[in-house]
Design a protein around this motif. Structure first.
Motif, PDB file in Angstrom:
ATOM      1  N   ASN A   2      33.132  43.698  43.090  1.00 40.49           N
ATOM      2  CA  ASN A   2      34.656  44.131  42.816  1.00 40.49           C
ATOM      3  C   ASN A   2      34.400  42.989  41.846  1.00 40.49           C
ATOM      4  O   ASN A   2      34.512  41.458  42.155  1.00 40.49           O
ATOM      5  N   VAL A   3      35.834  43.195  40.856  1.00 38.99           N
ATOM      6  CA  VAL A   3      36.298  41.789  40.098  1.00 38.99           C
ATOM      7  C   VAL A   3      37.310  41.624  39.910  1.00 38.99           C
ATOM      8  O   VAL A   3      37.978  42.805  39.759  1.00 38.99           O
ATOM      9  N   LEU A   4      37.828  40.370  40.209  1.00 37.62           N
ATOM     10  CA  LEU A   4      39.263  39.891  39.912  1.00 37.62           C
ATOM     11  C   LEU A   4      40.073  39.650  38.908  1.00 37.62           C
ATOM     12  O   LEU A   4      38.881  38.280  38.813  1.00 37.62           O
ATOM     13  N   PHE A   5      40.717  39.933  38.809  1.00 36.67           N
ATOM     14  CA  PHE A   5      41.146  39.617  37.534  1.00 36.67           C
ATOM     15  C   PHE A   5      43.112  38.890  37.700  1.00 36.67           C
ATOM     16  O   PHE A   5      43.612  39.500  38.129  1.00 36.67           O
ATOM     17  N   ARG A  48      45.926  40.811  38.840  1.00 34.15           N
ATOM     18  CA  ARG A  48      47.453  39.899  39.519  1.00 34.15           C
ATOM     19  C   ARG A  48      48.084  39.204  38.035  1.00 34.15           C
ATOM     20  O   ARG A  48      46.694  38.850  38.004  1.00 34.15           O
ATOM     21  N   GLN A  49      48.833  39.135  38.216  1.00 32.68           N
ATOM     22  CA  GLN A  49      49.468  37.952  37.689  1.00 32.68           C
ATOM     23  C   GLN A  49      50.293  36.849  38.841  1.00 32.68           C
ATOM     24  O   GLN A  49      51.535  37.723  39.672  1.00 32.68           O
ATOM     25  N   THR A  50      50.660  35.837  38.061  1.00 33.54           N
ATOM     26  CA  THR A  50      51.323  34.843  39.299  1.00 33.54           C
ATOM     27  C   THR A  50      52.206  33.556  38.087  1.00 33.54           C
ATOM     28  O   THR A  50      50.868  33.525  37.045  1.00 33.54           O
ATOM     29  N   ASN A  51      53.602  33.063  38.286  1.00 37.27           N
ATOM     30  CA  ASN A  51      53.628  32.307  37.452  1.00 37.27           C
ATOM     31  C   ASN A  51      53.195  30.593  38.153  1.00 37.27           C
ATOM     32  O   ASN A  51      53.761  29.357  36.968  1.00 37.27           O
ATOM     33  N   HIS A  52      52.319  31.249  39.215  1.00 38.01           N
ATOM     34  CA  HIS A  52      52.556  29.960  40.340  1.00 38.01           C
ATOM     35  C   HIS A  52      51.524  29.072  40.183  1.00 38.01           C
ATOM     36  O   HIS A  52      50.536  29.749  40.694  1.00 38.01           O
ATOM     37  N   GLU A  53      51.160  27.606  39.629  1.00 38.35           N
ATOM     38  CA  GLU A  53      49.369  27.375  40.283  1.00 38.35           C
ATOM     39  C   GLU A  53      48.579  27.293  41.298  1.00 38.35           C
ATOM     40  O   GLU A  53      47.986  28.073  41.545  1.00 38.35           O
ATOM     41  N   GLY A  54      49.893  26.858  42.556  1.00 41.67           N
ATOM     42  CA  GLY A  54      49.261  27.427  44.270  1.00 41.67           C
ATOM     43  C   GLY A  54      48.617  28.536  44.305  1.00 41.67           C
ATOM     44  O   GLY A  54      47.826  28.958  44.809  1.00 41.67           O
ATOM     45  N   GLU A  55      49.414  30.141  44.037  1.00 39.23           N
ATOM     46  CA  GLU A  55      49.090  31.073  44.178  1.00 39.23           C
ATOM     47  C   GLU A  55      48.363  30.966  43.356  1.00 39.23           C
ATOM     48  O   GLU A  55      46.887  32.223  44.374  1.00 39.23           O
ATOM     49  N   LEU A  56      47.085  30.657  42.590  1.00 41.12           N
ATOM     50  CA  LEU A  56      46.168  31.423  41.474  1.00 41.12           C
ATOM     51  C   LEU A  56      45.368  31.019  42.654  1.00 41.12           C
ATOM     52  O   LEU A  56      44.058  31.253  42.773  1.00 41.12           O
ATOM     53  N   ARG A  64      36.531  34.327  48.608  1.00 44.50           N
ATOM     54  CA  ARG A  64      35.413  34.497  48.851  1.00 44.50           C
ATOM     55  C   ARG A  64      35.486  35.301  49.311  1.00 44.50           C
ATOM     56  O   ARG A  64      35.238  35.704  50.573  1.00 44.50           O
ATOM     57  N   GLY A  65      33.809  35.723  49.854  1.00 43.36           N
ATOM     58  CA  GLY A  65      33.646  37.245  50.248  1.00 43.36           C
ATOM     59  C   GLY A  65      33.563  38.113  50.034  1.00 43.36           C
ATOM     60  O   GLY A  65      33.549  39.358  50.432  1.00 43.36           O
ATOM     61  N   ASN A  66      34.514  38.142  49.845  1.00 42.61           N
ATOM     62  CA  ASN A  66      35.407  39.848  48.633  1.00 42.61           C
ATOM     63  C   ASN A  66      35.154  39.691  47.184  1.00 42.61           C
ATOM     64  O   ASN A  66      35.172  41.141  47.059  1.00 42.61           O
ATOM     65  N   VAL A  67      34.639  38.768  46.439  1.00 44.00           N
ATOM     66  CA  VAL A  67      34.956  39.237  44.686  1.00 44.00           C
ATOM     67  C   VAL A  67      33.452  38.446  44.250  1.00 44.00           C
ATOM     68  O   VAL A  67      33.334  37.860  44.530  1.00 44.00           O
ATOM     69  N   ASN A  68      33.184  39.646  43.249  1.00 42.39           N
ATOM     70  CA  ASN A  68      31.745  39.115  43.067  1.00 42.39           C
ATOM     71  C   ASN A  68      32.148  38.635  41.576  1.00 42.39           C
ATOM     72  O   ASN A  68      31.506  37.544  41.682  1.00 42.39           O
ATOM     73  N   VAL A  69      32.777  38.470  41.413  1.00 39.10           N
ATOM     74  CA  VAL A  69      33.540  37.947  39.269  1.00 39.10           C
ATOM     75  C   VAL A  69      34.671  37.753  39.519  1.00 39.10           C
ATOM     76  O   VAL A  69      35.600  39.010  39.797  1.00 39.10           O
ATOM     77  N   ILE A  70      35.585  36.604  39.003  1.00 40.26           N
ATOM     78  CA  ILE A  70      36.767  36.317  39.061  1.00 40.26           C
ATOM     79  C   ILE A  70      36.926  36.187  36.953  1.00 40.26           C
ATOM     80  O   ILE A  70      36.147  35.499  36.343  1.00 40.26           O
ATOM     81  N   VAL A  71      37.119  36.632  36.815  1.00 35.99           N
ATOM     82  CA  VAL A  71      37.952  37.069  35.179  1.00 35.99           C
ATOM     83  C   VAL A  71      39.523  36.099  35.160  1.00 35.99           C
ATOM     84  O   VAL A  71      39.978  37.105  35.429  1.00 35.99           O
ATOM     85  N   TYR A 131      39.911  41.400  27.174  1.00 35.97           N
ATOM     86  CA  TYR A 131      39.782  41.985  29.038  1.00 35.97           C
ATOM     87  C   TYR A 131      38.720  42.903  29.335  1.00 35.97           C
ATOM     88  O   TYR A 131      38.033  42.428  30.200  1.00 35.97           O
ATOM     89  N   ILE A 132      38.296  43.643  28.135  1.00 32.45           N
ATOM     90  CA  ILE A 132      37.413  44.204  28.185  1.00 32.45           C
ATOM     91  C   ILE A 132      36.401  43.945  28.340  1.00 32.45           C
ATOM     92  O   ILE A 132      35.320  44.100  29.178  1.00 32.45           O
ATOM     93  N   LEU A 133      36.008  42.611  27.188  1.00 31.67           N
ATOM     94  CA  LEU A 133      34.529  41.957  27.525  1.00 31.67           C
ATOM     95  C   LEU A 133      34.281  41.067  28.380  1.00 31.67           C
ATOM     96  O   LEU A 133      33.474  41.031  29.196  1.00 31.67           O
ATOM     97  N   GLY A 134      35.719  40.603  29.169  1.00 31.29           N
ATOM     98  CA  GLY A 134      35.397  40.241  30.544  1.00 31.29           C
ATOM     99  C   GLY A 134      34.829  40.788  31.336  1.00 31.29           C
ATOM    100  O   GLY A 134      34.412  39.884  32.196  1.00 31.29           O
ATOM    101  N   LEU A 135      35.682  41.984  31.318  1.00 30.59           N
ATOM    102  CA  LEU A 135      35.349  42.656  32.340  1.00 30.59           C
ATOM    103  C   LEU A 135      33.398  42.982  32.322  1.00 30.59           C
ATOM    104  O   LEU A 135      32.533  42.931  32.949  1.00 30.59           O
TER     105      LEU A 135
END
Ligand code: CA2
Length: 146
Positions: A2-5, A48-56, A64-71, A131-135
């Protein structure tokens, strides 16, 4: 696998303004390209996209526990957010920093990334292909670790 963008502030405006800097593709177009590539690689993605720092920060903590890498394209928070940097360190999930533009070829204030030292690496300047290179980098990071 699982990769979280994660996408930060104003990236929802892509394709509508400043095409000379950020290109013509919308974030939805980029998401589709990433989904296509991920399907070929057999990787599951959450985009996902957000304009809010706290949401990021909430999303990073919840991964934690369900994502292998964050891009992460943290947009302007790249240059300002100690909180984001702390969240990346706190979860201990490998993160890859990406940008559409070459931040080192732009204004001085974009040259410094507060998150770069706590990421596996940085990809910038390739437009939507960043983004593709990130993946691809994410898959590489996972394969090296398993
Ligand atoms: O090049 C990138 O991907 C950036 O992360 C984009 C951020 C900028 O603050 C970073 O220094 C580099 C800005 C995203 C704003 O996106 C817009 C899109 C269309 C119109 C206006 C802003």
């Amino acid at each position: 696998m699982n990769v979280l963008f994660l996408n930060g502030p104003n990236l929802n405006l892509l394709g509508q303004r400043q095409p000379e800097v950020y290109g013509k593709a919308s974030l939805a177009d980029i998401q589709e390209q990433v989904r296509d590539r991920a399907a070929k690689l057999g990787v599951s993605i959450d985009f996902r996209q957000t304009n809010h720092e706290g949401e990021l920060i909430d999303w990073i903590q919840q991964s934690r526990g369900n994502v292998n890498v964050i891009v992460l394209n943290a947009a302007a928070y790249t240059h300002t957010s100690i909180a984001l940097r702390d969240a990346i360190v706190a979860v201990g999930i490998p993160a890859i920093e990406i940008h559409l533009s070459n931040i080192h070829a732009r204004e001085d204030f974009r040259h410094r990334s507060l998150i770069a030292p706590v990421c596996q690496g940085q990809i910038c300047g390739f437009g939507p292909f960043s983004y593709i290179l990130g993946l691809e980098a994410a898959v590489n990071v996972i394969n090296i670790r398993v």
